[in-house]
Design a protein around this motif. Structure first.
Motif, PDB file in Angstrom:
ATOM      1  N   ALA A  88       0.931  -1.287   0.069  1.00  0.00           N
ATOM      2  CA  ALA A  88      -0.050   0.102  -0.236  1.00  0.00           C
ATOM      3  C   ALA A  88       0.952   1.390  -0.020  1.00  0.00           C
ATOM      4  O   ALA A  88       0.401   2.372  -0.060  1.00  0.00           O
ATOM      5  N   GLU A  89       2.131   1.005  -0.059  1.00  0.00           N
ATOM      6  CA  GLU A  89       3.250   2.319  -0.032  1.00  0.00           C
ATOM      7  C   GLU A  89       2.909   2.936   1.296  1.00  0.00           C
ATOM      8  O   GLU A  89       3.153   4.294   1.089  1.00  0.00           O
ATOM      9  N   LEU A  90       3.017   2.199   2.354  1.00  0.00           N
ATOM     10  CA  LEU A  90       3.128   2.835   3.655  1.00  0.00           C
ATOM     11  C   LEU A  90       4.571   2.442   4.040  1.00  0.00           C
ATOM     12  O   LEU A  90       4.931   1.122   3.792  1.00  0.00           O
ATOM     13  N   TYR A  91       5.051   3.130   5.053  1.00  0.00           N
ATOM     14  CA  TYR A  91       6.545   2.805   5.235  1.00  0.00           C
ATOM     15  C   TYR A  91       6.939   2.888   6.822  1.00  0.00           C
ATOM     16  O   TYR A  91       8.110   2.248   7.063  1.00  0.00           O
ATOM     17  N   THR A  92       6.253   3.326   7.713  1.00  0.00           N
ATOM     18  CA  THR A  92       6.748   3.401   8.947  1.00  0.00           C
ATOM     19  C   THR A  92       5.733   2.556   9.914  1.00  0.00           C
ATOM     20  O   THR A  92       4.753   2.703  10.257  1.00  0.00           O
ATOM     21  N   LEU A  93       6.418   1.600  10.571  1.00  0.00           N
ATOM     22  CA  LEU A  93       5.562   0.476  11.374  1.00  0.00           C
ATOM     23  C   LEU A  93       6.446   0.460  12.599  1.00  0.00           C
ATOM     24  O   LEU A  93       7.419   0.147  12.802  1.00  0.00           O
ATOM     25  N   GLU A  94       5.412   0.724  13.684  1.00  0.00           N
ATOM     26  CA  GLU A  94       5.629   0.704  15.094  1.00  0.00           C
ATOM     27  C   GLU A  94       5.323  -0.746  15.926  1.00  0.00           C
ATOM     28  O   GLU A  94       3.987  -1.137  15.789  1.00  0.00           O
ATOM     29  N   ILE A  95       6.044  -1.356  16.651  1.00  0.00           N
ATOM     30  CA  ILE A  95       5.767  -2.423  17.214  1.00  0.00           C
ATOM     31  C   ILE A  95       5.713  -2.366  18.962  1.00  0.00           C
ATOM     32  O   ILE A  95       6.864  -1.694  19.277  1.00  0.00           O
ATOM     33  N   THR A  96       4.848  -2.301  19.467  1.00  0.00           N
ATOM     34  CA  THR A  96       4.733  -2.024  21.083  1.00  0.00           C
ATOM     35  C   THR A  96       5.423  -2.911  21.839  1.00  0.00           C
ATOM     36  O   THR A  96       5.703  -4.257  21.520  1.00  0.00           O
ATOM     37  N   MET A  97       6.098  -2.414  22.805  1.00  0.00           N
ATOM     38  CA  MET A  97       7.128  -3.365  23.518  1.00  0.00           C
ATOM     39  C   MET A  97       6.112  -4.099  24.539  1.00  0.00           C
ATOM     40  O   MET A  97       6.668  -5.126  25.191  1.00  0.00           O
TER      41      MET A  97
END
Length: 217
Positions: free
Chosen positions: A41-50
């Motif tokens: 989808a051309e998204l690039y920033t992914l955060e995984i919570t601790m």
């Protein structure tokens, strides 16, 4: 598509789609599918919570498997968690609070840091400590008008409202000057993920991104 080394956060990619997808409590297999769909989808920033099970393993694997992504750690509340996340490949750090030790460490290591803040004083403090952008959290009750009001006197600060951002209101946050947004459940559609319908999830991602095409690089 521009790629990057696995250890370096790409601001170019962030500004192409300034939406941080927040993954919380999902399995490793789901995270892999989400990362793959994110890129499609051309998204690039992914955060995984601790507080996600096997978070360090997930960050490390996604960092290696998807070098085109910015992969970071969220809900980082201690310096130990921060160091562990970075050691395992986290390219950026997101906190729900202001912790000077975490911010100072990230600044010293040249790791982008998005600390959570709520009031103008907290936002200004986070910025002066060296925040790359300040996560305005929770933004649920504040709304776009609050972002506009804060940026009136503090117009040099980059704000990243998180919590309560949806497809329906995302445009309004960018319209008043937000640098980016953080999105959890409103972006990572629970039913699509539960059903394994990643084509529907991809279309959802694209629809959200289209709302802010006027503000992307």
């Amino acid at each position: 598509m521009k790629t990057k080394t696995n250890t370096t956060f790409s601001w170019d990619l962030f500004y192409k789609a300034p939406i941080v997808g927040i993954v919380r409590g999902l399995s490793l297999d789901n995270c892999i599918e989400i990362a793959k769909t994110f890129l499609e989808a051309e998204l690039y920033t992914l955060e995984i919570t601790m507080n996600t099970k096997d978070v360090l393993k997930i960050i490390s694997l996604l960092n290696t498997k998807f070098p085109e992504l910015n992969v970071g750690a969220g809900t980082v509340c201690t310096l130990d968690d921060c160091k562990a996340a970075i050691k395992n490949g986290s390219q950026f750090i997101v906190t729900p609070i202001i912790d000077e030790h975490v911010i100072n460490y990230c600044v010293s290591e040249n790791i982008p840091i998005f600390p959570g803040a709520y009031t103008p004083s907290e936002i200004y403090k986070a910025w002066t400590l060296g925040a790359s952008a300040v996560k305005v959290f929770p933004a649920t009750q504040l709304g776009p008008k609050y972002i506009k009001d804060v940026l009136a006197p503090l117009n040099t600060i980059k704000l990243l409202p998180t919590g309560g951002v949806s497809k329906e209101n995302i445009y309004s946050f960018f319209e008043v000057g937000a640098t980016g947004v953080g999105m959890g459940s409103s972006l990572l559609h629970k039913q699509y993920i539960k059903d394994g319908d990643f084509n529907a999830l991809k279309n959802h991602f694209i629809n959200v991104k289209q709302q802010i095409q006027d503000f992307t690089a």
